[in-house]
Design an enzyme around this catalytic site. Structure first.
Site, PDB file in Angstrom:
ATOM      1  N   GLY A 173       0.816  -1.207   0.000  1.00 45.23           N
ATOM      2  CA  GLY A 173       0.000   0.000   0.000  1.00 45.23           C
ATOM      3  C   GLY A 173       0.853   1.262   0.000  1.00 45.23           C
ATOM      4  O   GLY A 173       2.053   1.225  -0.219  1.00 45.23           O
ATOM      5  N   GLY A 174       0.205   2.395   0.275  1.00 45.94           N
ATOM      6  CA  GLY A 174       0.902   3.677   0.298  1.00 45.94           C
ATOM      7  C   GLY A 174       0.085   4.798  -0.296  1.00 45.94           C
ATOM      8  O   GLY A 174       0.636   5.758  -0.841  1.00 45.94           O
ATOM      9  N   ALA A 175      -1.251   4.702  -0.195  1.00 46.98           N
ATOM     10  CA  ALA A 175      -2.150   5.775  -0.647  1.00 46.98           C
ATOM     11  C   ALA A 175      -1.945   6.117  -2.119  1.00 46.98           C
ATOM     12  O   ALA A 175      -2.185   7.246  -2.519  1.00 46.98           O
ATOM     13  CB  ALA A 175      -1.993   7.027   0.227  1.00 46.98           C
TER      14      ALA A 175
ATOM     15  N   GLN B 143      -2.349  -4.916   0.161  1.00 49.04           N
ATOM     16  CA  GLN B 143      -2.619  -4.226   1.433  1.00 49.04           C
ATOM     17  C   GLN B 143      -2.964  -2.770   1.158  1.00 49.04           C
ATOM     18  O   GLN B 143      -2.247  -2.087   0.408  1.00 49.04           O
ATOM     19  CB  GLN B 143      -1.400  -4.326   2.353  1.00 49.04           C
ATOM     20  CG  GLN B 143      -1.619  -3.801   3.758  1.00 49.04           C
ATOM     21  CD  GLN B 143      -1.150  -2.356   3.943  1.00 49.04           C
ATOM     22  OE1 GLN B 143      -0.284  -1.884   3.207  1.00 49.04           O
ATOM     23  NE2 GLN B 143      -1.690  -1.673   4.930  1.00 49.04           N
ATOM     24  N   SER B 144      -4.065  -2.284   1.713  1.00 43.33           N
ATOM     25  CA  SER B 144      -4.491  -0.890   1.583  1.00 43.33           C
ATOM     26  C   SER B 144      -4.668  -0.528   0.101  1.00 43.33           C
ATOM     27  O   SER B 144      -5.430  -1.170  -0.603  1.00 43.33           O
ATOM     28  CB  SER B 144      -3.492   0.026   2.289  1.00 43.33           C
ATOM     29  OG  SER B 144      -3.986   1.335   2.383  1.00 43.33           O
ATOM     30  N   ALA B 145      -3.955   0.506  -0.389  1.00 36.91           N
ATOM     31  CA  ALA B 145      -4.050   0.861  -1.806  1.00 36.91           C
ATOM     32  C   ALA B 145      -3.614  -0.292  -2.685  1.00 36.91           C
ATOM     33  O   ALA B 145      -4.132  -0.478  -3.797  1.00 36.91           O
ATOM     34  CB  ALA B 145      -3.190   2.093  -2.087  1.00 36.91           C
TER      35      ALA B 145
ATOM     36  N   ASP C 195     -10.474   0.807  11.851  1.00 40.36           N
ATOM     37  CA  ASP C 195      -9.701   1.414  10.754  1.00 40.36           C
ATOM     38  C   ASP C 195     -10.348   2.738  10.368  1.00 40.36           C
ATOM     39  O   ASP C 195     -11.491   2.767   9.907  1.00 40.36           O
ATOM     40  CB  ASP C 195      -9.677   0.458   9.566  1.00 40.36           C
ATOM     41  CG  ASP C 195      -8.708   0.896   8.468  1.00 40.36           C
ATOM     42  OD1 ASP C 195      -8.398   2.096   8.402  1.00 40.36           O
ATOM     43  OD2 ASP C 195      -8.276   0.028   7.689  1.00 40.36           O
TER      44      ASP C 195
ATOM     45  N   HIS D 234      -5.796   0.579  10.883  1.00 41.25           N
ATOM     46  CA  HIS D 234      -5.367   0.370   9.501  1.00 41.25           C
ATOM     47  C   HIS D 234      -4.015  -0.337   9.416  1.00 41.25           C
ATOM     48  O   HIS D 234      -3.785  -1.121   8.490  1.00 41.25           O
ATOM     49  CB  HIS D 234      -5.299   1.724   8.777  1.00 41.25           C
ATOM     50  CG  HIS D 234      -5.120   1.611   7.297  1.00 41.25           C
ATOM     51  ND1 HIS D 234      -6.084   1.087   6.466  1.00 41.25           N
ATOM     52  CD2 HIS D 234      -4.066   1.930   6.491  1.00 41.25           C
ATOM     53  CE1 HIS D 234      -5.655   1.112   5.212  1.00 41.25           C
ATOM     54  NE2 HIS D 234      -4.439   1.607   5.195  1.00 41.25           N
TER      55      HIS D 234
END
Length: 419
Positions: free
Chosen positions: A155-157, A226-228, A329, A361
């Site tokens: 991830g990492g936005a 994961q995430s983004a 989250d 998160h």
């Protein structure tokens, strides 16, 4: 110290000039330096000098790579700040991030050392022609038989994603006899969401077609995001399924090669997240630039795409989808995973959801592995992967992971976390 032989006199009485030293001799002067002379004018070589020089060269190479990676991350951070601008909200978030990082630093140092100096890690394997088309491989120590494989998208936005973020997960899974490939991809502003999905798809293709060379089983590949990264990986998987249902698909991997997809703290409906991200500081204008405009939000929302008639047949090609999310989250609400699972099940896909009460998160991906002991999410992932193992040698007896960060520091990090 160079050893020069005196000029010799020939029978004719003329002095013969000593020939100049060869380039090979000049290239390794340190090996003969201060070594005692033999009786015939030669030099006694020290047997340990070559090995020491090789170790020194290897260490310098690793330090150079670490410096290059640090420079890359610093440059990307400065580019990001140029786009985001400097305001009260970002200054506050930046200070919170600094405190968060400081509190987790004891664990980060150990993971960074493993990442740069472990022989199990093969860094920056090239998988494509675009910038940052690189991936890291984490290879189990056991060499018996082909191992199951995890292709991981960090991830990492969509802005600060980096393959090195997967080092802790890669280490934990490699300890359990699983080959891990952490796929890097272009971030904004290097690229937009279409470029990110294309890069990840190409990275998956590389893993499917080349992982056997690294001891991985091309018939047992699992996709994790994961995430983004969970959003990007889901888009790549669904796009591939849609292409396979159409005509003229010229890709080099198939959805059938992916045994299961694991999404960790992901967002799957961008239409619902625009205002949420805006309130949290990822402003609407920037987010829409990342996602190629408001008209593309639906295209890159897997939850919305599977409801379209053109994608109905593609849903049945999807592998088992398993989502993990913490109920606390605040970066991406757990309702995102719940809604995606509901939509998948309504259209005939096999999907499951694991909710973790009170987890934030980053708890599932970072704090829990740093805490040591049992990791429930990791156990769920490995149990699914090893449930299809025919080779019992992959079922390793793994010692309980040791704690990398004191508990009080983990709790303080959870309170100051900007995520």
């Amino acid at each position: 110290m160079k050893v020069e032989l005196a000029a010799r006199t020939s029978q004719t009485g003329k002095a013969e000039e000593t020939p100049p030293p060869s380039p090979a001799a000049d290239a390794t002067p340190s090996a003969a330096e201060d070594a005692p002379l033999l009786h015939d004018g030669g030099v006694r070589r020290r047997p340990g000098c070559g090995r020491f020089a090789q170790r020194s060269t290897s260490f310098r190479r690793e330090v150079g790579r670490a410096a290059a990676e640090t420079f890359l991350l610093t440059r990307l951070t400065l580019i990001l700040l140029r786009y985001l601008g400097i305001g009260y909200r970002w200054i506050r978030q930046f200070l919170a991030l600094c405190c968060y990082t400081f509190l987790l630093m004891p664990g980060f140092i150990q993971v960074v050392y493993y990442y740069f100096f472990s022989s199990q890690v093969h860094r920056s394997v090239v998988y494509g022609d675009q910038p940052r088309n690189r991936l890291d491989l984490y290879i189990p120590t056991s060499k018996t038989g082909l191992k199951p494989v995890v292709a991981f998208v960090t991830g990492g936005a969509w802005i600060i994603g980096y393959k090195g973020w997967g080092a802790l997960l890669g280490r934990r899974l490699a300890e359990r006899g699983i080959v891990v490939a952490c796929i890097d991809y272009r971030n904004f502003p290097q690229g937009t969401i279409g470029d990110m999905v294309e890069d990840v798809s190409q990275g998956i293709s590389f893993v499917c077609n080349n992982i056997a060379s690294y001891g991985g089983d091309p018939n047992r590949i699992y996709l994790v995001g994961q995430s983004a990264g969970a959003h990007i990986a889901a888009c790549a998987l669904l796009n591939q399924a849609i292409r396979e249902c159409g005509e003229g698909d010229n890709s080099f991997w198939s959805v059938s090669q992916i045994k299961a997809y694991f999404g960790i703290s992901g967002g799957y409906n961008l239409l619902n997240l625009v205002d949420h991200f805006h309130r949290r500081g990822l402003y609407r204008s920037i987010f829409l630039s990342i996602m190629e405009g408001e008209e593309s939000l639906q295209k890159f929302s897997p939850q919305v795409t599977i409801k379209e008639s053109s994608a109905r047949s593609a849903v049945h090609l999807l592998p088992h989808i398993i989502l993990f999310h913490g109920t606390s989250d605040s970066s991406i609400p757990s309702s995102e995973s719940q809604a995606f699972v509901d939509a998948l099940q309504q259209h005939g896909a096999k999907a499951d959801l694991f909710l973790y009460e009170g987890k934030t998160h980053t708890d599932l991906f970072l704090q829990d592995p740093l805490r040591g002991g049992r990791d429930k999410m990791l156990e769920e992932i490995t149990s699914v992967i090893h449930s299809e193992d025919s080779d019992t040698s992959n079922h390793l007896v793994v010692p309980v992971a040791r704690r990398l960060v004191p508990e009080f520091m983990l709790k303080l990090a959870g309170r100051v976390s900007p995520f």
